[in-house]
Scaffold this motif. Structure first.
Motif, PDB file in Angstrom:
ATOM      1  N   ASP A   1      -1.982  -1.811  -2.150  1.00 21.34           N
ATOM      2  CA  ASP A   1      -3.155  -0.971  -1.935  1.00 21.34           C
ATOM      3  C   ASP A   1      -3.657  -0.366  -3.248  1.00 21.34           C
ATOM      4  OD1 ASP A   1      -5.027   0.104  -0.008  1.00 21.34           O
ATOM      5  OD2 ASP A   1      -4.094   2.052  -0.383  1.00 21.34           O
ATOM      6  N   GLN A   2      -2.738   0.117  -4.075  1.00 21.72           N
ATOM      7  CA  GLN A   2      -3.130   0.695  -5.379  1.00 21.72           C
ATOM      8  C   GLN A   2      -3.792  -0.355  -6.260  1.00 21.72           C
ATOM      9  OE1 GLN A   2       0.805   2.116  -6.359  1.00 21.72           O
ATOM     10  NE2 GLN A   2       0.214   4.267  -6.053  1.00 21.72           N
ATOM     11  N   LEU A   3      -3.202  -1.543  -6.305  1.00 17.93           N
ATOM     12  CA  LEU A   3      -3.774  -2.621  -7.108  1.00 17.93           C
ATOM     13  C   LEU A   3      -5.154  -3.001  -6.587  1.00 17.93           C
ATOM     14  CD1 LEU A   3      -3.634  -4.756  -9.331  1.00 17.93           C
ATOM     15  CD2 LEU A   3      -2.356  -6.219  -7.730  1.00 17.93           C
ATOM     16  N   ALA A   4      -5.276  -3.114  -5.285  1.00 20.81           N
ATOM     17  CA  ALA A   4      -6.559  -3.484  -4.675  1.00 20.81           C
ATOM     18  C   ALA A   4      -7.650  -2.474  -5.039  1.00 20.81           C
ATOM     19  CB  ALA A   4      -6.409  -3.578  -3.161  1.00 20.81           C
ATOM     20  N   LYS A   5      -7.327  -1.202  -4.979  1.00 22.48           N
ATOM     21  CA  LYS A   5      -8.317  -0.160  -5.302  1.00 22.48           C
ATOM     22  C   LYS A   5      -8.721  -0.212  -6.770  1.00 22.48           C
ATOM     23  CE  LYS A   5      -7.241   2.922  -1.514  1.00 22.48           C
ATOM     24  NZ  LYS A   5      -6.483   4.062  -1.047  1.00 22.48           N
ATOM     25  N   LYS A   6      -7.757  -0.490  -7.657  1.00 24.93           N
ATOM     26  CA  LYS A   6      -8.063  -0.565  -9.094  1.00 24.93           C
ATOM     27  C   LYS A   6      -9.014  -1.706  -9.433  1.00 24.93           C
ATOM     28  CE  LYS A   6      -5.354   0.540 -12.605  1.00 24.93           C
ATOM     29  NZ  LYS A   6      -4.236   0.571 -13.549  1.00 24.93           N
ATOM     30  N   CYS A   7      -8.954  -2.775  -8.677  1.00 23.61           N
ATOM     31  CA  CYS A   7      -9.775  -3.944  -9.019  1.00 23.61           C
ATOM     32  C   CYS A   7     -10.830  -4.251  -7.949  1.00 23.61           C
ATOM     33  CB  CYS A   7      -8.908  -5.150  -9.333  1.00 23.61           C
ATOM     34  SG  CYS A   7      -7.702  -5.554  -8.102  1.00 23.61           S
ATOM     35  N   ASN A   8     -11.104  -3.270  -7.114  1.00 20.61           N
ATOM     36  CA  ASN A   8     -12.205  -3.359  -6.154  1.00 20.61           C
ATOM     37  C   ASN A   8     -12.095  -4.558  -5.203  1.00 20.61           C
ATOM     38  OD1 ASN A   8     -14.515  -2.310  -4.985  1.00 20.61           O
ATOM     39  ND2 ASN A   8     -15.866  -3.582  -6.233  1.00 20.61           N
ATOM     40  N   THR A   9     -10.929  -4.683  -4.597  1.00 25.49           N
ATOM     41  CA  THR A   9     -10.723  -5.690  -3.561  1.00 25.49           C
ATOM     42  C   THR A   9      -9.916  -5.037  -2.448  1.00 25.49           C
ATOM     43  OG1 THR A   9     -10.083  -7.983  -3.148  1.00 25.49           O
ATOM     44  CG2 THR A   9      -8.650  -6.729  -4.627  1.00 25.49           C
ATOM     45  N   THR A  10      -9.367  -5.810  -1.543  1.00 21.50           N
ATOM     46  CA  THR A  10      -8.629  -5.237  -0.425  1.00 21.50           C
ATOM     47  C   THR A  10      -7.134  -5.531  -0.536  1.00 21.50           C
ATOM     48  OG1 THR A  10      -8.832  -7.218   0.964  1.00 21.50           O
ATOM     49  CG2 THR A  10     -10.614  -5.566   1.098  1.00 21.50           C
ATOM     50  N   LYS A  11      -6.339  -4.683   0.127  1.00 23.57           N
ATOM     51  CA  LYS A  11      -4.896  -4.892   0.181  1.00 23.57           C
ATOM     52  C   LYS A  11      -4.604  -6.245   0.830  1.00 23.57           C
ATOM     53  CE  LYS A  11      -0.745  -3.023   2.361  1.00 23.57           C
ATOM     54  NZ  LYS A  11      -0.394  -4.147   3.219  1.00 23.57           N
ATOM     55  N   ASN A  12      -5.369  -6.585   1.850  1.00 23.28           N
ATOM     56  CA  ASN A  12      -5.192  -7.855   2.550  1.00 23.28           C
ATOM     57  C   ASN A  12      -5.384  -9.038   1.590  1.00 23.28           C
ATOM     58  OD1 ASN A  12      -4.867  -9.588   4.838  1.00 23.28           O
ATOM     59  ND2 ASN A  12      -7.079  -9.827   4.898  1.00 23.28           N
ATOM     60  N   TYR A  13      -6.375  -8.948   0.711  1.00 19.95           N
ATOM     61  CA  TYR A  13      -6.631 -10.030  -0.246  1.00 19.95           C
ATOM     62  C   TYR A  13      -5.472 -10.150  -1.236  1.00 19.95           C
ATOM     63  CZ  TYR A  13      -9.369 -13.219  -3.125  1.00 19.95           C
ATOM     64  OH  TYR A  13      -9.807 -14.314  -3.807  1.00 19.95           O
ATOM     65  N   ILE A  14      -4.974  -9.012  -1.727  1.00 19.53           N
ATOM     66  CA  ILE A  14      -3.817  -9.030  -2.642  1.00 19.53           C
ATOM     67  C   ILE A  14      -2.620  -9.659  -1.931  1.00 19.53           C
ATOM     68  CG2 ILE A  14      -2.189  -7.601  -3.952  1.00 19.53           C
ATOM     69  CD1 ILE A  14      -5.014  -7.672  -5.197  1.00 19.53           C
ATOM     70  N   SER A  15      -2.389  -9.281  -0.696  1.00 20.86           N
ATOM     71  CA  SER A  15      -1.278  -9.824   0.079  1.00 20.86           C
ATOM     72  C   SER A  15      -1.418 -11.333   0.255  1.00 20.86           C
ATOM     73  CB  SER A  15      -1.220  -9.145   1.453  1.00 20.86           C
ATOM     74  OG  SER A  15      -0.216  -9.727   2.248  1.00 20.86           O
ATOM     75  N   ARG A  16      -2.618 -11.800   0.570  1.00 24.10           N
ATOM     76  CA  ARG A  16      -2.842 -13.234   0.739  1.00 24.10           C
ATOM     77  C   ARG A  16      -2.543 -14.005  -0.543  1.00 24.10           C
ATOM     78  NH1 ARG A  16      -8.477 -12.961   2.431  1.00 24.10           N
ATOM     79  NH2 ARG A  16      -8.617 -15.024   1.522  1.00 24.10           N
ATOM     80  N   ILE A  17      -2.969 -13.459  -1.679  1.00 27.88           N
ATOM     81  CA  ILE A  17      -2.686 -14.126  -2.959  1.00 27.88           C
ATOM     82  C   ILE A  17      -1.176 -14.186  -3.197  1.00 27.88           C
ATOM     83  CG2 ILE A  17      -2.892 -13.951  -5.478  1.00 27.88           C
ATOM     84  CD1 ILE A  17      -5.661 -12.655  -4.988  1.00 27.88           C
ATOM     85  N   GLU A  18      -0.510 -13.050  -3.003  1.00 34.09           N
ATOM     86  CA  GLU A  18       0.936 -12.995  -3.236  1.00 34.09           C
ATOM     87  C   GLU A  18       1.706 -13.909  -2.291  1.00 34.09           C
ATOM     88  OE1 GLU A  18       2.310  -8.944  -3.237  1.00 34.09           O
ATOM     89  OE2 GLU A  18       1.215  -8.465  -5.086  1.00 34.09           O
ATOM     90  N   ASN A  19       1.135 -14.202  -1.131  1.00 33.51           N
ATOM     91  CA  ASN A  19       1.796 -15.065  -0.160  1.00 33.51           C
ATOM     92  C   ASN A  19       1.342 -16.516  -0.245  1.00 33.51           C
ATOM     93  OD1 ASN A  19       3.661 -13.358   1.358  1.00 33.51           O
ATOM     94  ND2 ASN A  19       1.828 -12.186   1.815  1.00 33.51           N
ATOM     95  N   GLY A  20       0.641 -16.856  -1.324  1.00 35.02           N
ATOM     96  CA  GLY A  20       0.339 -18.259  -1.588  1.00 35.02           C
ATOM     97  C   GLY A  20      -0.950 -18.792  -1.010  1.00 35.02           C
ATOM     98  N   SER A  21      -1.924 -17.933  -0.764  1.00 30.57           N
ATOM     99  CA  SER A  21      -3.212 -18.427  -0.278  1.00 30.57           C
ATOM    100  C   SER A  21      -3.869 -19.294  -1.349  1.00 30.57           C
ATOM    101  CB  SER A  21      -4.149 -17.263   0.065  1.00 30.57           C
ATOM    102  OG  SER A  21      -5.441 -17.749   0.357  1.00 30.57           O
ATOM    103  N   PRO A  22      -4.290 -20.498  -0.990  1.00 25.77           N
ATOM    104  CA  PRO A  22      -4.923 -21.366  -1.982  1.00 25.77           C
ATOM    105  C   PRO A  22      -6.393 -21.040  -2.218  1.00 25.77           C
ATOM    106  CG  PRO A  22      -4.775 -22.495   0.106  1.00 25.77           C
ATOM    107  CD  PRO A  22      -4.102 -21.151   0.280  1.00 25.77           C
ATOM    108  N   ASP A  23      -6.910 -20.061  -1.490  1.00 26.41           N
ATOM    109  CA  ASP A  23      -8.332 -19.728  -1.560  1.00 26.41           C
ATOM    110  C   ASP A  23      -8.522 -18.458  -2.402  1.00 26.41           C
ATOM    111  OD1 ASP A  23     -11.026 -19.875  -1.039  1.00 26.41           O
ATOM    112  OD2 ASP A  23     -10.879 -18.793   0.854  1.00 26.41           O
TER     113      ASP A  23
END
Length: 109
Positions: free
Chosen positions: A54-76
């Protein structure tokens, strides 16, 4: 009795499991592994900085869900968001390498 040949290297394992370099199943595996690596790298950096998703998402103007998806291997993953995560979220600079015909070209973003 026929002597059994054991796999001795990771490359041999990949050849046996997914086919030789250039085979469709090998290409698919390698692409998936690169996405997995990127997620693991970003998660490691985030934890090293002692930040929550959540902290990272707020710093870079995205969502916690998007950060989680990247960390979990989303290819998109959008390159622009990846640059923002590295630049604004971590205070770093993104560098990419492209390998073509065994030659590597580096890019700074």
């Amino acid at each position: 009795m026929k002597k059994q040949k054991y796999i001795t290297t990771f490359a041999e394992y990949l050849d046996k499991q997914y086919g030789k370099k250039g085979a469709p199943s090998r290409i698919s595996f390698e692409q998936g592994f690169e996405v997995f690596k990127l997620g693991a790298i970003l998660e490691g950096l985030r934890k090293k900085k002692k930040m929550t998703q959540d902290q990272l998402a707020k710093k870079c103007n995205t969502t916690k869900n998007y950060i989680s998806r990247i960390e979990n291997g989303s290819p998109d993953i959008r390159i622009s968001t990846l640059v923002r995560i590295v630049n604004k979220g971590f205070g770093g600079k993104l560098k990419l390498s492209v390998e073509i015909d065994e030659k590597i070209v580096d890019f700074d973003l």
